[in-house]
Structure formats: structure tokens, C-alpha cells
Motif scaffolding. Structure first.
Motif: not given
Length: 322
Positions: A15-20, A175-176, A183-189
Motif C-alpha cells: 500500500i504505497e500511494p503514487q505521487s499524489v 487517499i482512500v 484499494h487503500a492507498g489509491g485516489s479518485y481523479v
């Protein structure tokens, strides 16, 4: 959905987000593409997405101070073609918002690449190599080159992104979390391209512009909300739930333009933990609250695109190559 290969590596990704949460850059490219309906195209896309971090390193090592990054986000209709993983709970295609006067259109897009750097030669080189790797597997449907304008202003002359969350609030807004653990660590765009009628806008007296935006133009000081009558843009774009809790989103908007073509605009990109927050914001802007009291900024800024995506974790992307 069953996995015919028995491979469930997507369920074990870190669970590592992108560079949001990367700071506002000096240069950016917003690239929206559709993917061809062939097995070969899908295989190519998976390979490229699975090694996206490698491509960032290939270009970015030339000057680490350029801070090159690239977020990739996946559209709702392309999601089931790309992975057997169930989609994020709120992910669906962008829903057109039609008001009495203005409309936020829905436009196609399977993948979004949000490329950022402190040098525009780095965003250019990365995009060039990315599209070369994707080849005829994709078709570009929208490409916008953005730039930082003075002290983070849009082409209307106002500072943009002032209300962005900071510190610990950033993650909780963009961040979710455990409400959707897969989908924790993701993000809606959500992305939209707005074109400005600068001639009409600049013909307005500055106090009238400030009333529409809800901030002073020079000092960027927030004006008081009106108790009755037309609400300002900053008020309509502020979302609170039924319990009175305010919900923020992370904006990384960029101006763009071609003076020789008379084209001036703002590329809106909003990252959010919850998609409904952005959808509610657009409804308030285009329909109004109450209905009819729409955002008067739209009389000068026309939305010409609108697409929804989900930016998964880095581990999710890396697993695609497997």
C-alpha cells in the motif's frame, strides 16, 4: 471474478500511494488516452504500466532536482479489461452535469498520465518515451501542456489551489483508507479542461471579478460568504456533509494556452478520497444551490472535457507486469 491463471498477486501489493501529494510543479503534461480493443494492445499497456517507475528513473536521473514524477489513473470502462481485481467502490464514468445554462460534459478516456517536473524538457522527454513505448496500443484523445503562472495563479489572475489540504489533512482528503481496503492507498481523479474568454473576463472591474471568485485578486484574501443571493465560486466549491463536516480535495490545476490561437485555459485535476465530494462540487457549480444560482465563473470559463479515473497504488501497477 475468477482468475483463470490462479494468480492473485494483485491482492498482495504494497500500500504505497503514487505521487499524489507531490508539490505543485513548474511544468506538467496531462495525457488522456484510449486503449485499442486487441489482446496485443492490452499486453503492451500492462508491460508499460508495470515498468512506469523504471521509465521515470530513466529520464529523471539526469537531474534529480527536476523532481520528475508520473501518476497513472485508470478509467471505469477500462478497469475490467486491465485487471481481475474488483474496481474501487465509487469508480464509474464521469456523469454529465447539465445545468440551466452550462454543462459539464463527459468525454472518453481509458488512462490518464499526470506528468510533473520542475523542467519542461523532462516532461517532454518522458511523454515522448512513454508514447513510443505504448505505440499504436493507444490513441491520444487529449493532451495539455501546463505551466506555473507567476505565484501559482490561473490565467484569470487569481491564485489557484489556496484551499488545498496540508499536512495530515492531505492524506485523509486525497487517499482512500480502510473504507475500501482492497484499494487503500489509491485516489479518485477527476479531470476537466476549461477554456477562458479572457477578453470578456478582463473587461470586468476587479471588484466584480473578486465577487465571482470569492477572494481578493492581489492579496488572495478570502472574502466573507454572502448570506443571501449569488454565492461565490469558493463557496460553491466548498463541500460539507449532512453532519456539517467539510470535505476537501487536492487540486493540482495548471494554466495552459496558445496566444497565437487565442486559446487560454485551466486544466482542472482533483484527487479525492471520495468521488462523491468532487461530483457534489460540480453539481453545485453547474446546477447551483439553489438550482439556477450556478457558479458565475462559468459565464467566462467553458468545460470542454470531463473524465473520471482511479489512481491505484504503485504496487498495483508493478504487479500488472507479472
Amino acid at each position: 471474478m475468477a482468475n483463470p491463471t490462479g494468480d492473485h498477486s494483485w491482492q498482495r501489493v504494497p500500500i504505497e500511494p503514487q505521487s499524489v501529494d507531490a508539490p505543485l510543479s513548474r511544468a506538467a503534461v496531462f495525457l488522456v488516452v484510449t486503449v485499442a480493443q486487441t489482446p496485443e494492445a492490452l499486453a503492451t499497456v500492462k508491460d508499460v504500466l508495470g515498468d512506469l517507475s523504471g521509465l521515470v528513473k530513466t529520464v529523471g536521473f539526469r537531474d534529480l532536482n527536476a523532481h520528475l514524477s508520473c501518476n497513472v489513473a485508470i478509467g471505469a470502462e477500462f478497469w475490467p479489461r486491465l485487471t481481475i481485481a474488483l474496481p474501487p467502490k465509487e469508480l464509474h464514468p464521469f456523469r454529465e452535469v447539465r445545468g440551466a445554462v452550462h454543462t459539464a460534459p463527459s468525454t472518453p478516456g481509458d488512462l490518464l498520465f499526470h506528468i510533473r517536473a520542475e523542467r519542461d524538457d523532462f516532461t517532454f522527454e518522458f511523454e515522448r518515451l512513454l508514447l513510443a513505448a505504448l505505440g499504436d496500443a493507444v490513441t491520444v484523445v487529449d493532451e495539455v501542456v501546463g505551466f506555473r503562472y507567476f505565484d501559482s495563479r490561473d490565467l484569470l489572475g487569481f491564485v489557484d489551489g489556496t484551499a488545498n489540504p496540508m499536512g495530515l489533512d492531505l492524506g485523509s482528503s486525497a487517499i482512500v483508507g480502510d473504507e475500501d481496503p482492497e484499494h487503500a492507498g489509491g485516489s479518485y481523479v477527476v479531470v476537466q479542461k476549461y477554456l477562458h474568454d479572457l477578453e470578456r473576463w478582463n473587461s470586468l472591474p476587479v471588484p466584480a471579478q473578486e465577487g465571482i471568485i470569492g477572494r481578493t485578486k492581489l492579496e488572495n484574501i478570502e472574502l466573507d460568504d454572502v448570506e443571501h443571493g449569488q454565492k461565490a465560486h469558493k463557496t460553491l466549491a466548498t463541500i460539507t456533509d449532512e453532519q456539517g463536516v467539510e470535505h476537501d480535495i487536492l487540486r493540482d490545476n495548471m494554466p495552459f494556452g496558445r496566444p497565437g490561437q487565442g486559446e487560454y485555459g485551466t486544466y482542472f485535476i482533483g484527487y479525492s478520497r471520495q468521488l462523491w465530494v468532487i461530483e457534489r462540487m460540480l453539481e453545485r457549480m453547474f446546477v447551483g444551490e439553489p438550482a439556477g444560482s450556478y457558479d458565475r465563473m462559468l459565464d467566462f470559463s467553458t468545460a470542454v472535457t470531463g473524465t473520471t479515473f482511479f489512481a491505484p497504488t504503485r504496487g498495483f501497477l508493478d504487479a500488472l507486469a507479472d
